[in-house]
Design a protein around this motif. Sequence first.
Motif, PDB file in Angstrom:
ATOM      1  N   UNK A 153       2.490  10.779 -12.647  1.00 55.39           N
ATOM      2  CA  UNK A 153       1.282  10.296 -11.974  1.00 55.39           C
ATOM      3  C   UNK A 153       1.553  10.128 -10.487  1.00 55.39           C
ATOM      4  N   UNK A 154       0.583  10.527  -9.675  1.00 49.10           N
ATOM      5  CA  UNK A 154       0.651  10.406  -8.221  1.00 49.10           C
ATOM      6  C   UNK A 154      -0.394   9.402  -7.759  1.00 49.10           C
ATOM      7  N   UNK A 155       0.058   8.389  -7.024  1.00 46.54           N
ATOM      8  CA  UNK A 155      -0.842   7.421  -6.411  1.00 46.54           C
ATOM      9  C   UNK A 155      -0.996   7.783  -4.937  1.00 46.54           C
ATOM     10  N   UNK A 156      -2.240   8.034  -4.508  1.00 47.82           N
ATOM     11  CA  UNK A 156      -2.536   8.371  -3.117  1.00 47.82           C
ATOM     12  C   UNK A 156      -3.237   7.185  -2.480  1.00 47.82           C
ATOM     13  N   UNK A 157      -2.552   6.506  -1.568  1.00 50.62           N
ATOM     14  CA  UNK A 157      -3.127   5.342  -0.892  1.00 50.62           C
ATOM     15  C   UNK A 157      -3.876   5.821   0.350  1.00 50.62           C
ATOM     16  N   UNK A 158      -5.177   5.574   0.385  1.00 47.01           N
ATOM     17  CA  UNK A 158      -6.007   6.072   1.473  1.00 47.01           C
ATOM     18  C   UNK A 158      -6.513   7.472   1.194  1.00 47.01           C
ATOM     19  N   UNK A 159      -6.995   7.689  -0.023  1.00 49.01           N
ATOM     20  CA  UNK A 159      -7.342   9.037  -0.472  1.00 49.01           C
ATOM     21  C   UNK A 159      -8.624   9.579   0.144  1.00 49.01           C
ATOM     22  N   UNK A 181       1.714   7.412   0.539  1.00 44.23           N
ATOM     23  CA  UNK A 181       1.127   6.309   1.283  1.00 44.23           C
ATOM     24  C   UNK A 181       0.666   6.827   2.641  1.00 44.23           C
ATOM     25  N   UNK A 182      -0.653   6.865   2.842  1.00 46.31           N
ATOM     26  CA  UNK A 182      -1.214   7.516   4.024  1.00 46.31           C
ATOM     27  C   UNK A 182      -1.639   6.526   5.106  1.00 46.31           C
ATOM     28  N   UNK A 183      -1.777   5.267   4.749  1.00 43.95           N
ATOM     29  CA  UNK A 183      -2.053   4.242   5.756  1.00 43.95           C
ATOM     30  C   UNK A 183      -1.672   2.875   5.205  1.00 43.95           C
ATOM     31  N   UNK A 206       5.475   8.799   3.031  1.00 39.94           N
ATOM     32  CA  UNK A 206       4.501   8.178   3.912  1.00 39.94           C
ATOM     33  C   UNK A 206       4.344   8.977   5.195  1.00 39.94           C
ATOM     34  N   UNK A 207       3.210   8.734   5.893  1.00 39.27           N
ATOM     35  CA  UNK A 207       2.948   9.436   7.148  1.00 39.27           C
ATOM     36  C   UNK A 207       2.601   8.484   8.282  1.00 39.27           C
ATOM     37  N   UNK A 208       2.367   7.210   7.991  1.00 38.36           N
ATOM     38  CA  UNK A 208       1.939   6.286   9.037  1.00 38.36           C
ATOM     39  C   UNK A 208       3.148   5.693   9.760  1.00 38.36           C
TER      40      UNK A 208
END
Length: 335
Positions: free
Chosen positions: A150-156, A221-223, A244-246
Amino acid sequence: MKAIAITRAAQNGSNIGFLSDIDLPTPVAEGHDLLVEVKAISVNPVDTKVRAGFNADKPRVLGWDAVGVVVATGDNVTLFKPGDKVWYAGALTRPGSNSEFQLVDERIAAHKPATLDDAAAAALPLTAITAWEMLFDRLGVAENGNEGDALLIVGAAGGVGSILTQLARKLTRLTVIGTASRPESQKWVSELGAHHVIDHSKPLTEELARIGVKQVSHVASLNNTQQHYQQLINALKPQGRLALIDDPDSLDAMPLKVKSISLHWEFMFTRSMFETADIIEQHRLLTRVASLIDEGVIKTTLGEHYGAINAQNLQKAHQLIESQRAVGKIVLEGF
């Protein structure tokens, strides 16, 4: 040529900065460069970050997404010819796409999707590169693989999340869980293909429990990584992967040790900034994404069209990006 540049640093603690319409000489293509007549652009968080941190005397042209037409090529160009329509995200170390003409290395550009107009295509390059590299290069997911994970995308609902959700759902066997906090953004993420949508304004572990998921194997984790960091660690399985990218102020890696969680940064400008040996991979992945779009597998993530490319409209786009309330991508078109 017409261009929009940041010409003066912010003052009195403000991060607004100053975007201005200016005239600049048209650049000349050399080596691997394409000279592109820019037709449409989109705005990304990197634009606002560079603008906020500007402290130089020389004007800087921002913009790291473009669709345009090749008008000239350098001596070493082999992939394109004048008249070709291309799309790309460009390089952080070079003048950006907020100008009538721009130089871009052919190895980080590709032919634009034939089925999209210029504005719809301009919404995608930077986020598509970021999402692709994050999913397949950093998180190590396999195409048509990872069944049971499972993939959790934060800020999808944002730009990267919007394309990452589609890539994960269409090209892998992951269970895709996106986070969004408002009804309109939750609807957007669901329509993009997420199996589940949870609310990141609530405790993530509780939200995962609500949908019957105890732990996930991968997190993008995108933000707001710093805000959610401990919850993400709790949500990850032992030997899970966190990307992450932030830009957290700080990040303590020690809590990852007990679970042997691996930490991965994704920065899509790395290949162009260092001219890595595999720089042409960005040409290849943009070519693949264009094919997926033309085949109807994935769709544009265009959220709002802000009109012509000028300082006034760009300033409004920057303000919406900084509000963190944008759904999809903001595009501008024509000078």
